[in-house]
Design a protein around this motif. Sequence first.
Motif, mmCIF file in Angstrom:
data_model
loop_
_atom_site.group_PDB
_atom_site.id
_atom_site.type_symbol
_atom_site.label_atom_id
_atom_site.label_comp_id
_atom_site.label_asym_id
_atom_site.label_seq_id
_atom_site.Cartn_x
_atom_site.Cartn_y
_atom_site.Cartn_z
ATOM 1 N N UNK A 368 6.440 28.782 6.067
ATOM 2 C CA UNK A 368 6.696 27.470 5.471
ATOM 3 C C UNK A 368 5.718 27.160 4.363
ATOM 4 N N UNK A 369 4.447 27.467 4.604
ATOM 5 C CA UNK A 369 3.418 27.218 3.599
ATOM 6 C C UNK A 369 3.640 28.095 2.370
ATOM 7 N N UNK A 370 4.018 29.340 2.582
ATOM 8 C CA UNK A 370 4.278 30.255 1.467
ATOM 9 C C UNK A 370 5.442 29.747 0.620
ATOM 10 N N UNK A 371 6.499 29.257 1.288
ATOM 11 C CA UNK A 371 7.665 28.779 0.540
ATOM 12 C C UNK A 371 7.335 27.547 -0.293
ATOM 13 N N UNK A 372 6.372 26.750 0.150
ATOM 14 C CA UNK A 372 6.025 25.518 -0.561
ATOM 15 C C UNK A 372 4.960 25.739 -1.637
ATOM 16 N N UNK A 373 3.940 26.526 -1.300
ATOM 17 C CA UNK A 373 2.803 26.685 -2.221
ATOM 18 C C UNK A 373 2.310 28.133 -2.241
ATOM 19 N N UNK A 374 3.244 29.071 -2.150
ATOM 20 C CA UNK A 374 2.868 30.474 -1.998
ATOM 21 C C UNK A 374 1.885 30.975 -3.029
ATOM 22 N N UNK A 375 2.165 30.710 -4.300
ATOM 23 C CA UNK A 375 1.309 31.220 -5.369
ATOM 24 C C UNK A 375 -0.101 30.663 -5.262
ATOM 25 N N UNK A 376 -0.227 29.345 -5.164
ATOM 26 C CA UNK A 376 -1.564 28.735 -5.137
ATOM 27 C C UNK A 376 -2.293 29.044 -3.834
ATOM 28 N N UNK A 377 -1.549 29.195 -2.733
ATOM 29 C CA UNK A 377 -2.174 29.536 -1.457
ATOM 30 C C UNK A 377 -2.798 30.937 -1.506
ATOM 31 N N UNK A 378 -2.054 31.899 -2.013
ATOM 32 C CA UNK A 378 -2.567 33.268 -2.111
ATOM 33 C C UNK A 378 -3.783 33.321 -3.027
ATOM 34 N N UNK A 379 -3.706 32.625 -4.161
ATOM 35 C CA UNK A 379 -4.843 32.593 -5.085
ATOM 36 C C UNK A 379 -6.050 31.909 -4.449
ATOM 37 N N UNK A 380 -5.795 30.901 -3.626
ATOM 38 C CA UNK A 380 -6.891 30.192 -2.949
ATOM 39 C C UNK A 380 -7.613 31.096 -1.960
#
Length: 751
Positions: A368-380
């Motif tokens: 769910x988190x990946x679908x919402x903010x996947x790019x910024x989450x991975x970079x974080x």
Amino acid sequence: MSKSQKSVKTGASFIEKLYSHKTLISLAIVIAISAAAFYIRMLRVFKYGYMLDEADPFIAYYATNYMVQHGISSWYSLTQSNPAMQIFWYPWGRDLAYSDYPLFMMLAALTYPIGKLFGLSVMQWVVIQPPIAGALIALFSYLLVREVTGEMAGIISAFMAAVLPGMLDRTIAGFFVKLGMVQPLIVLAFLFLVLMFKEGELKRKIIYTITSGVLVGLVAWDWGGYQVVDLVIGTFLVFYPLAKEPEIREFYSIWLFTAVTLIVQLLSPPVGLMSIIKGSGLFIIGGGIAYTFSFLLLRYSKKIALLKKYSWRKIYSGFLVFLAVVAVIMLYFNFFNISGRAYYFIGLNTNNALVASVSEHQEMTLSGLISEVGLSFILTVFYIVYGLFQSRKQPLHMFFIVLAVYSIIMGFKASYLLMFVATSFSITGGIVVNLISDNLVKAFGLKELKVERKKKSQKVNRDSIGITIWSAALIVIVVIGFIQMSTTIAYAQTPPLILSGGIGMARENDAWIYTLDYIKNDTPANSVILTWWDYGYWIPVMTGRATVADGATINQTQIQLLATILTSDNISEIDNIAFNELRTPQNATYVLTFDVFEAYKQSSNTWVVGPYTSIYSGSEGLADIPKSIWMLRIADRVNLTGYSPYFAVTTIPYQGSYYPVIGPNWTNPLVQSTLIYKMMIDGVYMLNNTDIVAGTVNNLTGNVEFMDYATGNIIPYHPLDGLQPVKIITDSIYSNNTTNIFVAVFLYKLG
């Protein structure tokens, strides 16, 4: 010189010219990104018109409109004694002035003259405030990240803030709520906090300190999550000395910042002195005390015989361990005066059924988190490692590491905080892009350019492999962002909740629009509607009729009484609570419930109708039926994790597989006599009564029977005692000659 050499030189020269104007170009790009952010968030308006979304925006609009009519200071008159507030939390009314955070509503009311110039009504002006906030978040994120790292990182941060699906969570048109509207303020506060720590010149440092203190303090005027912001800043102050030796100017700045912040917070209407003495103010005060201790250690530890053999950092680290132990003890004994919500958001479990029942408090999965903010989450995630390595060189990374860690915890813990988490990830994820942009600049030789030109030499070393690698990395980030933007655009074009049958589907359904129109025009002015708190704002704001609970969930006792009514099987108990404890009028008290139903034509003269059963949600019904599990728990009819004997899990076949589905145990006499379920059973048997049924489902002629589709059982009709059907309002989701899936709202009169 060969053609290829000329081409390379021309290309390099062009890049050098662009680089020399990087600030101006970056600003133009970010303005375009911010405009795109606004446009995307307005797509809903272009498609459906100006409409409020979800539930809380209705009370926010109500208060904003009141201030437009009566002046900004009238906020303080929105108390229980004001007739305008007595339609909420009947019969007591609501003390909105001192139970909610007014800043975003005040700002909307103050700026309404701008909207009026463009011919916008107050509601229309309120509807476009979230897209404006979305554009400001993108702009301020750029300014913040640029200040920490550089232009390219700032642009990527703004890009992610503009296009990632999670960033629409509270900034889509019509979603006028605290959590979305406060984000630009939080980002701006973080920007001035960074400037405060970076600035060396005294006068500017004082200005930045006071400004950051005011902005952080104003968060407590806008959102109850100011406790989270205080926690992030306080934790940063505790760990900051490990990244940078304490300094006298920092010492004074931190205490000036603390004083200004707490004073502004204390002036916020819903924030009391206890919030400072025993609440989240202690996080910042504790951070200041920790910094003071580190400062004193650095100055005097070598002068104290007992401490001479230890470095001040080792002593300070031991102090932090002691501080952590004390904090755990204080949490255990419930010393802090912070909300149960705040405890829950930072990972501490709750045994409060009401807190646990709110869908926004449910945990979010990794997918769910990946679908919402996947790019910024991975970079974080990458940033946390990068920031740790960089923190000794640039100590302010410690602040963003703390922000990233807390955001990850809160992102998984509560979907409600998605907007805050997404904003944080856009910042921290943007910062790590500096690693790419720095290496790209080096590969192009642009950092050497000024030095070489001073030497009157045009020789610049370029790394073609580096250019390829780092350019590719940057392109991948942008492409992923655009891929996720397609989801954002699709979501931006979904109808508001009230226009999608109250169930959040991606198509229009007017069941609730018809219902509100009927209540407004066909019920007495003194009517009280007993319905679950989710819809407690729609009814008073749009019809002027009173409800006993709403989305504020500020009176848990009253919500428990409401849950007891809806889950009672005893009409005497229902009447006693409604007419005696809640003092609702004898001749104008209504009970309302709704859900999604599926009708199937079994023969030429018989329809079977039952709750729509979804293998995807794993439940019978999509509205009040699944919510009723929590009504039962709040009413103490089952325990916090229980559902038996009211609910049962059955497996249903679909395309060769079997799926578990939870739904009411309709064959149980207890369920058949429980108010919320027996209203639905009775209502289904009334669907062929054209005097009672309104809306688009008007083809259910002949016999109608209630069927539990999960088990295939027909549930017999039982006459209702003490309630009369007033209106059953329907609107189809899908229909053909033999099938009709529809939303049905059941309105019954009590007594």
